[in-house]
Design an enzyme around this catalytic site. Structure first.
Site: not given
Length: 310
Positions: A199, A9, A69, A182, A274, A247-248
């Site tokens: 950025r 459930k 359930t 980046f 991103n 971002i990595q």
């Protein structure tokens, strides 16, 4: 034919009043959070039960061993009143153990929940000179939520054992206006993306962790408990002060710092998107810019770190 039987459930939303406040958390430098005096405990629960004894319901339409359930829902709602702790993981452990004790045909249980966060209203009685959180009035908070999941089996000695677990936080949305880059990426005839040495960066982020010793997640003594609220603050702290090249790069730093801050954390993972806004209006030599939501395609970045890999 080999089968794997499970059913359960979902979306069992419950609101427990008169709950225990969250006290006893150790402090960390990256977060002001050390607990909560709230007596409102609200969660959205999902339960999945496993057992070969349920196979006749599938093969022969024989429901004689099936726990409906709807019964599971009622069981969880009633037992929630008896929980004396204050953590999500402790609640899941309590309910799961109670359910295995009640229903012998359930061989194992996977029980998970997300918090339904409410913030205490801020009350002032002196025209705004001082303020304090209300003990009776709360407002629902939309957005990021803590979650946890436990897999439980009987241990053969009248108790239960945790065979798998995860904890974490979902639906974080974080933006940083500067200090993100980046550049120096692969470029060919299909590349249209411009390099950026600084950025704005807007990300969606889900993350989770496992304890090195899962017992730390369910003990009544919280000195080794990892608070999802503290983790959230820690992640924001890293985003704020770390100049990232991607971002990595960012989520790796988040993971390394979390493992350093919480020695009881055995592994940590991230799933990021991103969601960088698109510039729609700007002028030379001005800081003011107007952005809009990006086009639907978005970048996906994932990382899993364990203590052994550092």
């Amino acid at each position: 034919m080999k089968t794997r039987i499970s059913y359960g459930k979902g979306n069992i939303a419950l609101y427990r009043t008169g709950a225990a406040p969250l006290h006893g958390l150790p402090s960390i430098p990256e977060s002001p959070f050390t607990g909560s005096s709230s007596t409102l405990f609200a969660v959205d629960v999902q339960v999945e039960v496993f057992g070969d004894t349920f196979l006749p319901a599938y093969t022969d339409g024989d429901n004689s061993r099936v726990v409906p359930t709807a019964t599971m829902t009622n069981f969880i709602l009633q037992k929630a009143r008896l929980y004396t702790g204050a953590t999500l993981e402790g609640f899941l452990h309590f309910i799961g153990a109670q359910m295995l004790n009640q229903y012998a045909d359930m061989e194992a249980i996977r029980i998970s929940a997300s918090e339904l966060p409410f913030a205490a209203a801020t009350i002032t009685d002196d025209g705004g000179k001082t303020a304090a959180p209300s003990a009776t009035t709360f407002a629902a908070i939309e957005g990021t939520k803590a979650y946890a999941s436990l897999d439980l089996e009987r241990d053969g000695h009248g108790g239960v054992t945790i065979t798998a677990h995860e904890c974490g936080r979902r639906d974080m949305k974080l933006v940083k206006l500067t200090g993100n880059a980046f550049a120096k990426f692969v470029q060919d005839e299909f590349t249209t993306l411009a390099e950026k040495t600084d950025r704005l960066l807007y990300i969606y982020l889900d993350m989770g962790w496992r304890y090195a010793d899962v017992g730390d997640a369910v003990q009544s003594d919280l000195h080794r408990y990892i608070s999802a609220r503290q983790v959230y603050d820690h992640i924001q702290h890293t985003f704020h002060d770390f100049v990232n090249m991607s971002i990595q790069h960012l989520i790796h730093e988040m993971g390394v710092r979390l493992l350093a801050r919480f020695p009881q954390m055995g592994e940590v993972w991230f799933n990021a998107q991103n969601r960088l806004w698109e510039v729609t209006a700007e002028a030379p030599n001005e800081d003011a810019k107007v952005y809009m939501d990006p086009r639907p395609p978005y970048g996906m970045i994932s990382l899993h770190l364990s203590r052994e890999t550092l």
